[in-house]
Design a protein around this motif. Sequence first.
Motif, short mmCIF file in Angstrom:
data_model
loop_
_atom_site.label_atom_id
_atom_site.label_comp_id
_atom_site.label_asym_id
_atom_site.label_seq_id
_atom_site.Cartn_x
_atom_site.Cartn_y
_atom_site.Cartn_z
N MET A 64 35.10 5.26 17.28
CA MET A 64 35.00 6.71 17.29
C MET A 64 36.40 7.31 17.35
O MET A 64 37.28 6.80 18.05
N ILE A 65 36.57 8.38 16.59
CA ILE A 65 37.84 9.11 16.63
C ILE A 65 37.58 10.44 17.31
O ILE A 65 36.68 11.17 16.91
N VAL A 66 38.33 10.72 18.35
CA VAL A 66 38.21 12.02 19.02
C VAL A 66 39.61 12.61 19.11
O VAL A 66 40.54 11.94 19.57
N LYS A 67 39.77 13.82 18.62
CA LYS A 67 41.07 14.48 18.75
C LYS A 67 40.86 15.97 18.87
O LYS A 67 39.77 16.49 18.60
N HIS A 68 41.93 16.65 19.23
CA HIS A 68 41.91 18.11 19.37
C HIS A 68 42.95 18.68 18.41
O HIS A 68 43.97 18.01 18.12
N LEU A 69 42.73 19.88 17.97
CA LEU A 69 43.71 20.56 17.11
C LEU A 69 45.11 20.51 17.74
O LEU A 69 46.11 20.35 17.04
N ASP A 70 45.17 20.61 19.05
CA ASP A 70 46.47 20.56 19.74
C ASP A 70 47.21 19.24 19.51
O ASP A 70 48.44 19.18 19.62
N ASP A 71 46.45 18.16 19.20
CA ASP A 71 47.07 16.86 18.94
C ASP A 71 47.75 16.82 17.57
O ASP A 71 48.55 15.93 17.29
N VAL A 72 47.36 17.75 16.69
CA VAL A 72 47.84 17.75 15.30
C VAL A 72 48.98 18.75 15.10
O VAL A 72 49.93 18.49 14.34
N ILE A 73 48.89 19.88 15.79
CA ILE A 73 49.89 20.94 15.61
C ILE A 73 51.29 20.40 15.91
O ILE A 73 51.51 19.74 16.93
N GLY A 74 52.20 20.63 14.95
CA GLY A 74 53.58 20.19 15.12
C GLY A 74 53.85 18.77 14.69
O GLY A 74 55.00 18.31 14.75
N THR A 75 52.81 18.05 14.22
CA THR A 75 53.01 16.68 13.73
C THR A 75 53.12 16.71 12.20
O THR A 75 52.99 17.76 11.57
N ALA A 76 53.29 15.52 11.60
CA ALA A 76 53.38 15.43 10.13
C ALA A 76 52.07 15.84 9.46
O ALA A 76 52.06 16.18 8.28
N ALA A 77 50.98 15.83 10.18
CA ALA A 77 49.69 16.22 9.63
C ALA A 77 49.44 17.73 9.73
O ALA A 77 48.36 18.21 9.38
N ASP A 78 50.45 18.45 10.18
CA ASP A 78 50.40 19.92 10.26
C ASP A 78 51.29 20.41 9.13
O ASP A 78 52.52 20.47 9.25
N VAL A 79 50.66 20.71 7.98
CA VAL A 79 51.42 21.02 6.76
C VAL A 79 51.49 22.53 6.59
O VAL A 79 50.47 23.19 6.40
N ASP A 80 52.73 23.05 6.69
CA ASP A 80 52.94 24.49 6.61
C ASP A 80 53.56 24.80 5.26
O ASP A 80 54.71 24.45 5.00
N ALA A 81 52.77 25.41 4.38
CA ALA A 81 53.27 25.74 3.04
C ALA A 81 53.35 27.26 2.92
O ALA A 81 52.93 27.99 3.82
N GLU A 82 53.88 27.73 1.78
CA GLU A 82 53.98 29.16 1.61
C GLU A 82 52.57 29.75 1.50
O GLU A 82 51.82 29.39 0.59
N GLY A 83 52.19 30.57 2.42
CA GLY A 83 50.90 31.25 2.35
C GLY A 83 49.75 30.54 3.05
O GLY A 83 48.69 31.13 3.23
N TRP A 84 49.93 29.28 3.42
CA TRP A 84 48.85 28.59 4.15
C TRP A 84 49.42 27.50 5.04
O TRP A 84 50.55 27.05 4.85
N ASN A 85 48.62 27.14 6.01
CA ASN A 85 49.01 26.12 6.99
C ASN A 85 47.77 25.26 7.24
O ASN A 85 46.75 25.75 7.70
N SER A 86 47.87 23.99 6.86
CA SER A 86 46.72 23.10 6.93
C SER A 86 46.95 22.04 7.99
O SER A 86 47.89 21.26 7.92
N ARG A 87 46.05 22.03 8.97
CA ARG A 87 46.12 21.04 10.05
C ARG A 87 45.12 19.95 9.71
O ARG A 87 43.90 20.18 9.79
N ARG A 88 45.61 18.79 9.29
CA ARG A 88 44.75 17.71 8.80
C ARG A 88 44.22 16.90 9.98
O ARG A 88 44.94 16.16 10.63
N LEU A 89 42.94 17.05 10.24
CA LEU A 89 42.32 16.43 11.43
C LEU A 89 41.83 15.03 11.15
O LEU A 89 42.03 14.11 11.95
N ILE A 90 41.13 14.89 10.00
CA ILE A 90 40.65 13.58 9.57
C ILE A 90 41.15 13.37 8.16
O ILE A 90 40.99 14.26 7.31
N TYR A 91 41.80 12.27 7.90
CA TYR A 91 42.30 12.03 6.55
C TYR A 91 42.04 10.58 6.17
O TYR A 91 41.28 9.86 6.85
N LYS A 92 42.63 10.16 5.04
CA LYS A 92 42.24 8.90 4.40
C LYS A 92 42.23 7.71 5.36
O LYS A 92 41.33 6.86 5.31
N ASP A 93 43.21 7.66 6.25
CA ASP A 93 43.33 6.52 7.16
C ASP A 93 42.09 6.30 8.01
O ASP A 93 41.85 5.20 8.50
#
Length: 129
Positions: free
Chosen positions: A1-30
């Motif tokens: 089981m994977i359990v995480k909080h948005l706070d675990d993602v913010i500021g990491t490499a999975a927190d992608v801040d682009a022009e006009g949007w900011n995507s916090r990737r919680l579950i991804y390919k791995d």
Amino acid sequence: MIVKHLDDVIGTAADVDAEGWNSRRLIYKDAGVGYSVNDTIIKPGTEHEFEYRNHFETVYCIEGEGEITDLATGVTHAIRPGTLYCLNRHDRHVLRANKGSHMRMVCVFNPPLTGREVHDQTGAYALAD
Ligand code: 9YT
């Protein structure tokens, strides 16, 4: 089981801040489950043209208001909390967040994102492999 909080993602490499949007990737390919899940902010007053030709994406709005235009038909749909759109035909579209408030969207991609993607010049994400 994977359990995480948005706070675990913010500021990491999975927190992608682009022009006009900011995507916090919680579950991804791995995670190995065949889809990815993002908590994405569309910044206020921004407009984006996307076409995920390599992915299906379903988006569920949980905060804010805006609209989406289906570029195949020209039809524009209002978005508010509770609105879902599913790009089941890789639909090219324009997404707009109203001025004065961001939109917060839960985005599910199949196949899953690696967690680092930004759009290419056509509005798509590359396939992971
Ligand atoms: C809703 C949408 O398409 N936003 C652009 C970013 C993308 N969905 C992502 O990577 O979360």
